[in-house]
Design a protein around this motif. Sequence first.
Motif, PDB file in Angstrom:
ATOM      1  N   LEU A   1      22.168 -22.611  -5.113  1.00  0.00           N
ATOM      2  CA  LEU A   1      20.768 -22.632  -5.536  1.00  0.00           C
ATOM      3  C   LEU A   1      20.157 -21.238  -5.483  1.00  0.00           C
ATOM      4  CD1 LEU A   1      19.421 -25.850  -3.778  1.00  0.00           C
ATOM      5  CD2 LEU A   1      19.344 -25.400  -6.243  1.00  0.00           C
ATOM      6  N   SER A   2      20.569 -20.455  -4.512  1.00  0.00           N
ATOM      7  CA  SER A   2      19.997 -19.129  -4.310  1.00  0.00           C
ATOM      8  C   SER A   2      20.221 -18.209  -5.509  1.00  0.00           C
ATOM      9  CB  SER A   2      20.602 -18.497  -3.053  1.00  0.00           C
ATOM     10  OG  SER A   2      20.160 -17.177  -2.876  1.00  0.00           O
ATOM     11  N   VAL A   3      21.379 -18.347  -6.162  1.00  0.00           N
ATOM     12  CA  VAL A   3      21.745 -17.405  -7.226  1.00  0.00           C
ATOM     13  C   VAL A   3      20.827 -17.502  -8.445  1.00  0.00           C
ATOM     14  CG1 VAL A   3      23.552 -16.669  -8.814  1.00  0.00           C
ATOM     15  CG2 VAL A   3      24.113 -17.222  -6.437  1.00  0.00           C
ATOM     16  N   PRO A   4      20.689 -18.681  -9.088  1.00  0.00           N
ATOM     17  CA  PRO A   4      19.791 -18.733 -10.246  1.00  0.00           C
ATOM     18  C   PRO A   4      18.337 -18.481  -9.880  1.00  0.00           C
ATOM     19  CG  PRO A   4      20.574 -20.933  -9.691  1.00  0.00           C
ATOM     20  CD  PRO A   4      21.384 -19.963  -8.886  1.00  0.00           C
ATOM     21  N   LEU A   5      17.928 -18.887  -8.660  1.00  0.00           N
ATOM     22  CA  LEU A   5      16.561 -18.589  -8.238  1.00  0.00           C
ATOM     23  C   LEU A   5      16.320 -17.083  -8.228  1.00  0.00           C
ATOM     24  CD1 LEU A   5      16.120 -21.164  -5.339  1.00  0.00           C
ATOM     25  CD2 LEU A   5      14.705 -21.038  -7.397  1.00  0.00           C
TER      26      LEU A   5
ATOM     27  N   GLU B   1      11.879 -14.932  -2.986  1.00  0.00           N
ATOM     28  CA  GLU B   1      11.565 -15.508  -1.690  1.00  0.00           C
ATOM     29  C   GLU B   1      12.264 -16.853  -1.514  1.00  0.00           C
ATOM     30  OE1 GLU B   1      10.539 -14.779   1.779  1.00  0.00           O
ATOM     31  OE2 GLU B   1       9.262 -13.579   0.436  1.00  0.00           O
ATOM     32  N   GLN B   2      12.210 -17.700  -2.545  1.00  0.00           N
ATOM     33  CA  GLN B   2      12.879 -18.994  -2.455  1.00  0.00           C
ATOM     34  C   GLN B   2      14.390 -18.830  -2.434  1.00  0.00           C
ATOM     35  OE1 GLN B   2      11.286 -21.750  -1.796  1.00  0.00           O
ATOM     36  NE2 GLN B   2      13.224 -22.873  -1.644  1.00  0.00           N
ATOM     37  N   SER B   3      14.873 -17.830  -3.171  1.00  0.00           N
ATOM     38  CA  SER B   3      16.308 -17.529  -3.152  1.00  0.00           C
ATOM     39  C   SER B   3      16.752 -17.186  -1.735  1.00  0.00           C
ATOM     40  CB  SER B   3      16.612 -16.361  -4.095  1.00  0.00           C
ATOM     41  OG  SER B   3      17.969 -15.985  -4.024  1.00  0.00           O
ATOM     42  N   SER B   4      15.951 -16.387  -1.047  1.00  0.00           N
ATOM     43  CA  SER B   4      16.259 -16.008   0.326  1.00  0.00           C
ATOM     44  C   SER B   4      16.263 -17.232   1.245  1.00  0.00           C
ATOM     45  CB  SER B   4      15.220 -14.993   0.827  1.00  0.00           C
ATOM     46  OG  SER B   4      15.392 -14.715   2.192  1.00  0.00           O
ATOM     47  N   VAL B   5      15.275 -18.107   1.066  1.00  0.00           N
ATOM     48  CA  VAL B   5      15.177 -19.316   1.900  1.00  0.00           C
ATOM     49  C   VAL B   5      16.417 -20.190   1.740  1.00  0.00           C
ATOM     50  CG1 VAL B   5      13.935 -21.494   2.171  1.00  0.00           C
ATOM     51  CG2 VAL B   5      12.657 -19.356   1.955  1.00  0.00           C
ATOM     52  N   GLU B   6      16.846 -20.401   0.492  1.00  0.00           N
ATOM     53  CA  GLU B   6      18.003 -21.269   0.245  1.00  0.00           C
ATOM     54  C   GLU B   6      19.283 -20.654   0.813  1.00  0.00           C
ATOM     55  OE1 GLU B   6      17.728 -24.248  -0.787  1.00  0.00           O
ATOM     56  OE2 GLU B   6      15.634 -24.135  -1.381  1.00  0.00           O
ATOM     57  N   ALA B   7      19.442 -19.348   0.643  1.00  0.00           N
ATOM     58  CA  ALA B   7      20.645 -18.701   1.167  1.00  0.00           C
ATOM     59  C   ALA B   7      20.692 -18.768   2.690  1.00  0.00           C
ATOM     60  CB  ALA B   7      20.702 -17.243   0.699  1.00  0.00           C
TER      61      ALA B   7
ATOM     62  N   ASN C   1      19.002 -23.361 -16.773  1.00  0.00           N
ATOM     63  CA  ASN C   1      19.840 -24.554 -16.892  1.00  0.00           C
ATOM     64  C   ASN C   1      20.735 -24.723 -15.667  1.00  0.00           C
ATOM     65  OD1 ASN C   1      18.858 -25.503 -19.291  1.00  0.00           O
ATOM     66  ND2 ASN C   1      20.483 -24.644 -20.557  1.00  0.00           N
ATOM     67  N   ALA C   2      21.251 -23.605 -15.159  1.00  0.00           N
ATOM     68  CA  ALA C   2      22.094 -23.677 -13.959  1.00  0.00           C
ATOM     69  C   ALA C   2      21.292 -24.226 -12.783  1.00  0.00           C
ATOM     70  CB  ALA C   2      22.655 -22.298 -13.623  1.00  0.00           C
TER      71      ALA C   2
END
Length: 199
Positions: free
Chosen positions: A83-87, A94-100, A61-62
């Motif tokens: 965005l990185s945190v809930p991902l 990998e997507q979390s890393s990209v956003e961060a 949800n976040a």
Amino acid sequence: ADPLFALAYQALGVSYLDLGEMALSQQYFAKSSSLRQRETKRIRLEEEALVELAIYGDPQNALEKYMAVANLFSETSSLYANLSVPLGMLGSYEQSSVEARKGIRYDPDSFYAYESFAAAEVSLNRLKEARTVLNEAASRGLDSESIRMMCYVVAFLERDQPGMQTQLKWAVDSPESTGALFASDMESQFYFGRAKKAK
């Protein structure tokens, strides 16, 4: 009331959550929520996403709320770091890393973005990259207990005892410390089979 009061209540809610004071945290989040209608839509969405993470533990949800912010408003460093945190919590490391990393590019002085990037790299078992980005943060004078915690985690995974002790010394000397690093050290000592020392 000034809409900034809601942000202040939200900040207090996060602070008490970090200290483990759940009752006080929920009290301030509730006060913040009561003022949301006087805020901008972006702030309301971001606060709702934070509540989903911090109170309800619902990263899906976040993420949806942060995605709504991304679709409706301009890009910012905090958006990418958020965005990185809930991902990461959902296992999309990998997507979390990209956003961060995007967050760092938008604001090289955002300690939150560095912390999020390091956490994603640790989850991907890319310890060298995690250490590099933490060193980047240090070179810019960015410091916080959460960044120190990530430094400790990387040192622990690399079996770097001097590195772990460096972070513990910071916790002893710093008025910002909440004791979280000491709890992590207790757990690591048990992990290394040193239960006697950890008592």
